[in-house]
Design an enzyme around this catalytic site. Sequence first.
Site, PDB file in Angstrom:
ATOM      1  N   ASP A   1       0.843  -1.196   0.000  1.00  0.00           N
ATOM      2  CA  ASP A   1       0.000   0.000   0.000  1.00  0.00           C
ATOM      3  C   ASP A   1       0.885   1.255   0.000  1.00  0.00           C
ATOM      4  OD1 ASP A   1      -2.287   1.870   0.754  1.00  0.00           O
ATOM      5  OD2 ASP A   1      -3.296  -0.049   0.938  1.00  0.00           O
TER       6      ASP A   1
ATOM      7  N   HIS B   1      -3.723   6.126   3.566  1.00  0.00           N
ATOM      8  CA  HIS B   1      -4.406   4.934   3.060  1.00  0.00           C
ATOM      9  C   HIS B   1      -3.793   3.648   3.603  1.00  0.00           C
ATOM     10  CE1 HIS B   1      -5.819   2.000   0.009  1.00  0.00           C
ATOM     11  NE2 HIS B   1      -6.847   2.823  -0.138  1.00  0.00           N
TER      12      HIS B   1
ATOM     13  N   SER C   1     -11.027  -0.791  -0.563  1.00  0.00           N
ATOM     14  CA  SER C   1      -9.730  -0.801   0.125  1.00  0.00           C
ATOM     15  C   SER C   1      -9.885  -1.153   1.596  1.00  0.00           C
ATOM     16  CB  SER C   1      -9.061   0.580   0.018  1.00  0.00           C
ATOM     17  OG  SER C   1      -8.531   0.795  -1.257  1.00  0.00           O
TER      18      SER C   1
END
Length: 732
Positions: free
Chosen positions: A143, A219, A517
């Site tokens: 990620d 994220h 996600s």
Amino acid sequence: MDTKLNLFVVLTLVSIQFLSTFPKAAISNVHIVYMGEKENEDPTVTKMFHSKMLSDLLGSKEAAKSSMLYSYKHGFSGFAARLTDSQAKEIEAFPGVVQVIPNQVHKFHTTRSWDFMGLNDHSTTNLLTKSNMGEGIIIGVIDSGVWPESESFNDRGMNLIPSHWKGICQEGQLFNSSNCNKKLIGARWFVKGILDQNQTPINISNGKDILSARDSSGHGTHTASIAAGNFVVNANYEGLAAGLARGGAPRAHLAVYKVCWSFGHGGCTDADLLKAFDKAIQDGVDILSVSIGLSIPLFSYADQRNSIAIGSFHATAKGITVACSAGNDGPTAMTGQSVDTRMHNHGFTGITFSDRIALNDSDDSALGCKRGSLNATLAAGQIILCFSQSSTQNIFSAAISVAEAGGVGLIFAQYRSDGLESCHYIPCIKVDYEVGTQILSYIRKARYPIAKLGIPKTIIGKWVSPKVADFSGRGPSSISPIVLKPDIAAPGVDIIAAYIPFGAKKSSGFALLSGTSMSCPHIAGITALIKSVHKNWSPAAIRSALVTTASQKGTDRSNIAEEGSTPKVADPFDIGGGVVNPNRAIDPGLIYDIETNDYVNFLCGTGFSSKSVSGLTQTKANCTKNRLNELNLNLPSITIPYLKRKVTVSRKVTNVGPVESIYKAVVEAPQGIKMKVEPQILRFNKTTQIVPFKVTFFTTGKVYGDYRFGSLIWRDPKHTVTIPISIRAIFV
């Protein structure tokens, strides 16, 4: 002015003449020379082979060294190098090269969810307890990196680092080895691919990107903490959703691989992604969570330009389960929802419809509160009701417009959508068109319409049936329609989890985010729990257990709905097998297992040549002899895109329950389709633990043109093993 204009024209003509005088040099871009399974276990030998091949192409060792970005030498064989198009075509003909892949950029698929799935930490009988919360399992997260100081990554209560871990805590800007601990045991970062793609250096002075495994977007921190974050008391987002936060496997260890960056156009390149897979395989991760997606159109299996598929194949072949998100390109379809907790001094104040205060009556831009469309004199001090006019308009841009015009609040009516957003500038709330129309009706009827701004509150009530978010990616799979996608559904809307600090004020360290996600690391965490209990299960076995035990009904026993512009009952193209049910997945009864050789034969059946498959797997594949009917890959689902009158599909199941077991078939045929299962009873004993069966599908000649859905269920007194069925009959 004329002089300047003439000068510009002259310079332009001179430039054109100059450029036409000299031939343009060939442009070099990053290409991935993919060579499949590595032939030599020694990574040094593999790298030397890559360098020799590139030297032969470019003419010298120096040129090869300057050209090469990465050598993939642990999980598979290949390298990333700067090549012209003609050089890429030339090296593709070299012995051992499966395919040369242009470097592409991919994007992100962007506390009580675990309790919702029955994994509360107070129970002594659920999967969380039986698995000891994932102890001893290593989850790798590919990620945007991690914020290591987050409380979710503290190592209180963690056991020693597993002996099979071979990775490192790579140092870099604002990140050193002390940032790792018994929870966050490893970190690596890969940037060469994105640097070459953007052809510009990273500006590290503005904090937008950090040259290390440290997360600058939030994220990666969020997804990692969902999968395996440790216990954090009183986690909240600006006072909302307060409670005990934890990941799915709070005692599992984490290793992060940063491949996604913000500078330039941002994203995550194939070259960096493949290096992350390569290193993760070498490091010894047990699970991989990848919340990164591909752009449409997708490439076929035979094309091999899907770096995530390549990395996943090699990881799976080595026993590593890979969880990938399904994407956020679902259909456009709450009532009022808001997360704006800032204090304000407004009591009751005027409310008006944006069209009434348009700066220009000749267009309708004020309806959606586009910037510059509102009359500041009339908007000042008002709460403004706006209606989104397209799927591209959003509450954030409307809030800027209202704030610039002097408005004090925003009510934004739009298509049904999932996820909470903060407007930052003024208090705002989003509603669907139905509620928005009711508010508009009040404004039109009242002589002096008023409204009051209030502080959002967290509402905790009885669990109700889940709904598939409007943004969640849907099937059928465009890359391989006979493989059902998605596999499974999991929570992914308004998930509170760890986040990077932001803004001038002190941050709570948590944020509410939505997207597949967020659902992907839920599955990764659950997979870690299952792996803790069933250490010898293959990735396919774990996938089967998740799919065949999933829930097709909500917690209130009503149908699971699909959110969109026209809401409907969810089908397998919305939820795969259903909503994940961790406590049932630990004891599925039967599993549909798949070995690497099955995938090889499947690839032969989808168009690979014997040479390509042999290079991919380093086996002597014979696609002429061992070509598997695509429909017969032993998946925990059956999808037939083109049913012409009649077709028979084969499957086999492995008993993982009581040794002496008897299962009976229950058929729920799709509308217009007849199904015949042979045998209808499966018997297992000490000598027979794997039993094959066949399912024959017939069209009735009454329904054509669209997919119809059903299921095949195997039942014994304790287990219900369900696979979804999707059939499209075509007229012959």
